[in-house]
Design an enzyme around this catalytic site. Structure first.
Site, mmCIF file in Angstrom:
data_model
loop_
_atom_site.group_PDB
_atom_site.id
_atom_site.type_symbol
_atom_site.label_atom_id
_atom_site.label_comp_id
_atom_site.label_asym_id
_atom_site.label_seq_id
_atom_site.Cartn_x
_atom_site.Cartn_y
_atom_site.Cartn_z
ATOM 1 N N LYS A 124 0.841 -1.194 0.000
ATOM 2 C CA LYS A 124 0.000 0.000 0.000
ATOM 3 C C LYS A 124 0.878 1.245 0.000
ATOM 4 C CE LYS A 124 -2.183 -1.206 3.729
ATOM 5 N NZ LYS A 124 -1.373 -2.427 3.906
ATOM 6 N N HIS A 241 -5.564 4.945 9.084
ATOM 7 C CA HIS A 241 -4.818 5.125 10.323
ATOM 8 C C HIS A 241 -5.403 6.278 11.139
ATOM 9 C CE1 HIS A 241 -1.961 3.548 7.251
ATOM 10 N NE2 HIS A 241 -1.804 2.651 8.187
ATOM 11 N N ASP A 439 10.850 18.886 9.870
ATOM 12 C CA ASP A 439 10.670 18.629 11.296
ATOM 13 C C ASP A 439 11.942 18.887 12.097
ATOM 14 O OD1 ASP A 439 12.141 16.545 10.357
ATOM 15 O OD2 ASP A 439 10.654 14.993 10.763
ATOM 16 N N GLY A 528 10.508 5.515 -3.251
ATOM 17 C CA GLY A 528 10.062 6.655 -2.468
ATOM 18 C C GLY A 528 8.840 7.335 -3.034
ATOM 19 N N THR A 536 12.292 17.586 -3.006
ATOM 20 C CA THR A 536 12.970 16.580 -2.195
ATOM 21 C C THR A 536 14.423 16.488 -2.642
ATOM 22 O OG1 THR A 536 12.607 14.702 -3.680
ATOM 23 C CG2 THR A 536 10.817 15.265 -2.139
#
Length: 612
Positions: A124, A241, A439, A528, A536
């Site tokens: 997935k 999720h 982050d 990826g 990226t």
């Protein structure tokens, strides 16, 4: 007596022993429920068919985080999966787990994708799953096993031009398992099974809706609404999720929900990438009405009526097959999802869906277009699956030996030291950029990798004269030190380079760093999911690969220009920057791309110095 009141202790919200042991306890229970058909790999949360076929066939593996039961162990049986890899609650399984499953169903003698053997991983579209399954796939192929991977991205919650983050893999994956499993049972080759899986994956769309959040073992409560959202009890586009959906609303009737879900899927269309096809009048389809965990059978029956009516009356499609039940849950979420698969005109997909299977969770559809009405047993475990057995990679080892003295030891030592030193010096700047657009951990992550590589260089555990071993040693170093998405992307890059060098040595050809570099970049793109322009590290890697034929200096310059260009990209289509707006992104380069350019520029300078 417990010191905490029951309703204040998250452990009291579920029938478990402890949150930490919940996954292992669940697997032990499954083995007791199906003692004649399921077993597990010792010391791994990997469930395998007990009666693995002895004849040569394509073996199917899937998996992901636990908490989605009956996915994925419920699909193990003749005509579907041969094994399921179980991660932690809503967490991707490790590369080690996945590789042990591949080893359990394949042998190193399987080298062709057209000889009836091999293994297909059905994955997935989540970054962790793609990377970990992808890494295991590459490692298995390097051992001489035949392994392929298909990614399912059937979610319709986010517009196609949003990039890779929204295209999640959800309940439609079940039909990929079924069709590919039937093809494998019929004796199809690995290439043929991959084609079936990809064809089904490209012809469907899914969407979820909930009226309650998920609460996992160890949590006191799920995600709650803010004060100004208390009346917005329904959420469209909810993820499996518990990820936030695309729209919140007040309570809607079952009919209104069905209309909204079907319309969204139909407007989104089906297909891959930015192109799509639309359902047409008269199209024959298969529907999945999936219980996300806590929706009653009473509600499911009402929704089943409304969805079929909306599809047949509004879209004027023919519902050939209708599957209703808990297939891919979000643990205990009060919600549902709908998947629509457009069947092909020649009936091939329908033939695979109707093929027999012994998978315990499969529910045969009782609907067709021709109908007008609508005990304790000792646990078994497989052998150790040759884990850590170097003999499994004997062919690769022989070819690796042939790569000895293919590169200059002194130049390699100088280039690697220069690259690591440059990264250590740039740590604070990388961190500063990442605090703005990510982050904040890019600098420390890259520092950990550079420090580990330097330590291995100093203690002699990093090869300096063998191109294959060098790449494998670098892959191991970043794997053990960096962590996160960056770590596994760099590891994938180096392992793919090693595989290319092995192929070149096997043909007696000289090592070609440009070709291997391009293959490594392609692997990062495939596993990826990002591409050029997604903001990226690939915005530095891809230009470098394109310029590599003109030498390392040209590649470094192209990487530097590509990294700098990310500061002008006001939309990010992958990674954590995907969640930020234009104002937050404008003027700040992608730290991953800058790290790549820093490494390549340092190497280019060292090569130039050594040549002068």
């Amino acid at each position: 007596m417990p010191s905490t009141a029951p309703n204040q202790n998250p452990q009291y919200n579920h029938f478990i022993n402890t949150p930490d042991s919940a996954v292992e306890d669940m697997i032990d229970g499954l083995l007791l429920m199906y003692p004649s058909s399921l077993t597990k790999i010792e010391s791994q949360n990997v469930i395998i068919r007990k009666d693995l076929p002895k004849h040569k066939k394509v073996f199917l593996l899937s998996g992901g985080g636990s908490g989605h039961e009956p996915s994925h162990a419920g699909w193990i049986g003749d005509g579907m999966l041969d094994g399921a890899i179980c991660g932690g609650m809503f967490a991707s399984p490790s590369v080690k787990q996945i590789l042990s499953a591949i080893r359990a169903v394949t042998s190193v003698s399987e080298k062709s994708s057209n000889d009836g053997g091999g293994c297909l991983l059905i994955v997935k579209n989540y970054t962790g799953d793609r990377l970990n399954f992808g890494m295991a796939c590459e490692m298995a192929n390097a051992e001489g096993r035949s392994c392929r991977m298909v990614v399912v991205a059937d979610d319709c919650a986010v517009p196609r031009d949003k990039g890779i983050s929204g295209a999640r893999g959800v309940c439609g994956t079940m039909l990929v398992h079924k069709a590919a499993g039937a093809a494998a049972m019929n004796g199809s080759t690995l290439d043929e099974v991959v084609n079936v899986a990809e064809r089904v994956a490209k012809r469907m769309g899914s969407l979820g809706v909930s009226i309650g959040s998920v609460c996992l073992p160890g949590q006191l409560a799920g995600r709650s609404a803010s004060e100004n959202e208390e009346e917005l009890c329904m959420e469209l586009g909810i993820g499996i999720h518990g990820e936030a959906g695309i729209e919140k609303s007040v309570w809607l009737s079952a009919n209104d929900i069905a209309d909204k879900v079907v319309s969204t899927i139909a407007d989104f269309g089906y297909g891959m990438g930015t192109s799509s096809e639309r359902l047409k009048k008269g199209d024959r389809i298969a529907l999945i009405l999936n219980n996300l965990g806590a929706t009653s059978n009473f509600e499911m029956a009402i929704l089943a009526k409304e969805f079929v009516n909306i599809v047949e009356d509004k879209l004027e499609c023919v519902v050939d097959r209708f599957y209703v039940g808990p297939f891919m849950t979000s643990f205990n979420m009060h919600g549902i999802s709908l998947s629509i698969l457009c069947l092909d005109a020649n009936g091939e997909i329908l033939k695979y869906l109707d093929a027999p299977t012994t998978a315990p969770a499969w529910v045969k559809s009782d609907n067709s277009a021709s109908q007008s009405n609508r005990s304790t047993n000792a646990l078994e475990s497989l052998p150790d699956s040759h884990e850590d057995n170097e003999n499994d990679g004997s062919s690769a080892s022989a070819l690796s030996a042939a790569a000895e003295d293919t590169i200059s030891s002194d130049l390699t030592n100088g280039a690697i030291r220069a690259a690591c030193k440059a990264i250590l010096e740039a740590e604070s700047q990388l961190t500063q950029w990442d605090l703005i657009v990510g982050d904040g951990d890019c600098g420390i992550t890259m520092k950990r990798g550079a420090t580990e590589v330097l330590e291995r260089l100093d203690n002699g555990s990093l090869s300096k004269s063998n191109a294959v071993k060098l790449c494998l040693d670098l892959a191991e170093a970043v794997s053990q030190s960096m962590g996160g998405t960056s770590g596994i992307l760099f590891e994938l890059f180096f392992r793919k380079m090693a595989a290319i060098f092995i192929e070149q040595c096997g043909r007696g050809s000289p090592v070609d760093f440009g070709l291997a570099f391009k293959a490594g970049v392609d692997a990062v793109m495939f596993y990826g999911g990002a591409q050029a322009g997604y903001r990226t590290m690939l915005d530095a890697l891809i230009p470098a690969a394109d310029a590599f034929d003109n030498g390392i200096k040209a590649a470094a310059a192209a990487a530097s220009a590509g990294a700098d260009s990310t500061a002008n990209m006001e939309v990010a289509l992958a990674g954590r920057s995907n969640y930020l707006g234009e104002d937050q992104l404008r003027g700040t380069p992608d730290p991953g791309a800058k790290a790549v350019s820093i490494i390549l520029c340092a190497i280019a300078d060292e090569v130039a110095c050594a040549s002068s």
